[in-house]
Design an enzyme around this catalytic site. Structure first.
Site, PDB file in Angstrom:
ATOM      1  N   GLU A  34       0.420  -1.088   0.178  1.00  0.00           N
ATOM      2  CA  GLU A  34       0.023   0.003  -0.036  1.00  0.00           C
ATOM      3  C   GLU A  34       1.102   1.204  -0.144  1.00  0.00           C
ATOM      4  OE1 GLU A  34      -3.663   2.135   2.621  1.00  0.00           O
ATOM      5  OE2 GLU A  34      -2.630   0.045   2.579  1.00  0.00           O
ATOM      6  N   ARG A 258       4.400 -12.124   9.787  1.00  0.00           N
ATOM      7  CA  ARG A 258       4.724 -11.366   9.996  1.00  0.00           C
ATOM      8  C   ARG A 258       6.710 -11.243  10.529  1.00  0.00           C
ATOM      9  NH1 ARG A 258       3.229  -6.576   9.685  1.00  0.00           N
ATOM     10  NH2 ARG A 258       0.901  -6.467   8.438  1.00  0.00           N
ATOM     11  N   LYS A 268       3.954   1.145   9.447  1.00  0.00           N
ATOM     12  CA  LYS A 268       4.261   2.420   8.984  1.00  0.00           C
ATOM     13  C   LYS A 268       3.795   3.029   9.493  1.00  0.00           C
ATOM     14  CE  LYS A 268       3.204  -0.002   4.842  1.00  0.00           C
ATOM     15  NZ  LYS A 268       2.543  -0.304   3.458  1.00  0.00           N
TER      16      LYS A 268
END
Ligand code: ATP
Ligand code: MG
Length: 554
Positions: A34, A258, A268
């Site tokens: 993204e 992850r 982020k």
């Protein structure tokens, strides 16, 4: 002989799929960031995995910007993400934006409406949440659930035409309000958001939700193995449901854990806070766990790839020791970085039997690990800088450096013997006096003298100055996100120190971005803030390998 590495669970799946003819055109993966921030080391895991699998199995890997959320995305991020992927050593087969599919996704949504599988709901966000039910109770059907296909089509088109305000209506999939998986209780497919999009501008005021964009985008690109992180595992049935209802290319989703790294944060959103609140100098601050921060710090791309491959993939989340990453950095740099001499805490040394004003040029190899690295000229004179800690007035027995009457070798130069020294009123050593052994020159030593220690040095009249930025870990605790309170309370207040150093002349004009080894001191990287005659060096990593030691102990 290298041990044959066993396959990870994704490789096993892929090999089985290839063997049974499930992917007649080979495998297709994608990396779907993204564009709402810079890539971090966790993304590097996903990049190495997706591009690596495609490469290993002769398949393809796309870069797809998952830009369905208009308010957080920026073109700056798109450009930096591409730069980081290429710097890591990968090239996408084709590049896409989920926003390129907005029209196609709209058509898909209409297809579902026509099939009686989607409806426009006038309920508010609160009402929808309140009727979701719970793990033990089924949800309640919306009063708008049984609108006619015609009404739904008209309303959905009116949503697109901008006839309603944000939040006034949504498009929902008609799945099952009693489904045991809450994500399948008539999930929202589209919401109204009158926001400017970084690529489509104001063309759209309705935007698809992640669940109605990701799988469909995968399918459009004929992605065979859509790899994502574990938090999406419960979304998989919905991913499959949409694809099945639409009858489109059957992409499949697979999940892995992850990757987290100790002494830092990896989201982020949190990294953006550090940037916006000025805790760091920007996304590429050398203390950041971003790819661009690591590049500026002097980490080689090969070290990041090696780290990701060493850690591999898992099905359970865990935190990887920062020491392992530093181990990989050191291992790569040891092979590739040129060596130079740099004195951080200088004290003057005078060679009393070397003629004042005379200089000579010594040849110094750049890297003993790389015979092709070549060599440089090193000026020598009677006045030198050495490291203060390399001299002791009253040294203990096994101190193989300099002290009264002790002998040591000057790297690439001569053996010297300390004959005297001078202190100031406070008792600090001011000058050290030595004699040198002319026959002991490195490379043509006929002196027959054996010394145990070698120290680095610089010719004082030739030495230049550099600014150092000495970095430590960004957080004081191993896992700041797991601590109570705000993660920023755990920032290390001493993560940056400014200092000066003397350097050899050949280092003064080193191009920014070059990482070198300061002999006996560690690795440093020339920063882009360097000016002509005033280089700025970032500390990359020390020479000591605490991690390898720990491994041996274990
Ligand atoms: P963040 O929470 O840091 O914003 P994200 O998952 O929202 O991360 P995306 O841009 O959506 O970021 O991620 C792109 C790809 O990278 C996704 O497939 C995601 O699963 C993967 N990814 C992100 N963070 C990690 C991580 N820490 N470890 C492994 N893969 C990751
Ligand atoms: Mg995300």
């Amino acid at each position: 002989m290298a041990e044959e590495k066993s396959l990870n669970f994704l490789e096993e799946i892929i090999e089985a799929d290839l063997a049974t003819g499930k992917c007649p055109d080979g495998i297709q993966t994608r990396f779907p960031p993204e564009p709402n921030g810079y890539l971090h080391i966790g993304h590097a895991s996903s990049i190495v995995l997706n591009f690596g699998l495609a490469k290993k199995y002769g398949g393809r890997c796309n870069l797809r910007f998952d830009d369905t959320n208009p308010s957080t995305e920026e073109t700056e991020y798109v450009e930096n993400i591409q730069q980081d992927i290429q710097w890591l050593g990968y090239q996408w087969d084709s590049r896409h934006f989920a926003s390129d599919y907005f029209e196609q996704l709209f058509q898909f949504a209409q297809q579902l409406i026509r099939a009686g599988k989607a409806y426009v709901d006038d309920s508010s966000a609160e009402e929808i949440a309140a009727t979701k039910g719970s793990l033990t109770e089924p949800g309640k059907e919306s009063p708008y659930r049984n609108r006619s296909v015609e009404d739904n089509l008209k309303l959905f088109q009116a949503m697109r035409a901008g006839q309603f305000a944000d939040g006034e209506k949504v498009l929902r999939a008609k799945v099952d309000m009693a489904h045991p998986n809450l994500l399948l209780r008539d999930p929202i497919m589209y919401r109204i958001k009158k926001a400017h999009h970084h690529r489509t501008g104001d063309t759209w005021c309705i935007y698809p939700m992640y669940d109605f964009a990701h799988g469909q985008s995968d399918s459009i690109e004929q992605v065979t193995h859509s790899i994502c992180t574990l938090e999406f595992i419960h979304h998989r049935p919905l991913y499959d449901w949409f694809i099945e209802q639409l009858g489109i290319f059957p992409s499949h989703q697979y999940e892995f854990a992850r990757r987290n790294l100790s002494y830092t944060v990896m989201s982020k959103r949190k990294l953006l806070q550090l940037v916006q609140e000025g805790h760091v100098a920007g996304w590429d601050d050398p203390r950041m766990p971003t790819i661009s921060g690591m590049r500026r710090r002097g980490y080689p791309a090969a070290a990041i790839r090696q780290f990701c491959e060493t850690v591999g993939i898992a099905k359970r989340e865990n935190v990887v020791d920062l020491g392992l990453l530093e181990f990989c950095v050191r291992e790569q740099l040891n092979k590739t970085a040129n060596r130079y001499m740099m004195v951080l805490n200088p004290v003057k040394l005078i060679i009393t039997n070397y003629p004042e004003g005379q200089t000579e040029s010594l040849e110094a190899e750049y890297n003993p690990e790389d015979t092709h690295a070549g060599s440089r000229e090193l000026p020598f004179s009677n006045t030198l800088w050495i490291e203060r800690e390399d001299f002791m007035e009253a040294p203990p027995k096994k101190f193989f450096r300099l002290g009264p009457k002790l002998m040591v070798r000057l790297k690439h130069a001569y053996i010297i013997e300390c004959t005297d020294f001078k202190k100031d009123a406070e008792g600090t050593v001011q000058e050290i006096y030595c004699r040198y052994i002319p026959e002991s020159r490195s490379g043509s030593d006929t002196s027959g003298i054996h010394v145990k220690g070698t120290i680095h040095w610089l010719s004082a009249p030739h030495a230049q100055e550099a600014d150092l930025r000495l970095y430590d870990r960004l957080f004081r605790v191993e896992n700041p996100s797991d601590e109570s309170g705000d993660f920023k309370e755990y920032l290390n207040p001493d993560s940056l120190h400014h200092s000066k150093a003397y350097i050899e002349p050949s280092l003064a004009a080193i191009p920014s971005g070059t990482t070198f080894q300061a002999l006996r001191k560690g690795y440093f990287c020339a920063d882009r803030d360097s000016q002509a005659g005033q280089p700025v060096f970032n500390s990359t990593v020390g020479l000591k390998d605490a991690w390898a030691k720990e491994q041996k102990k274990a």
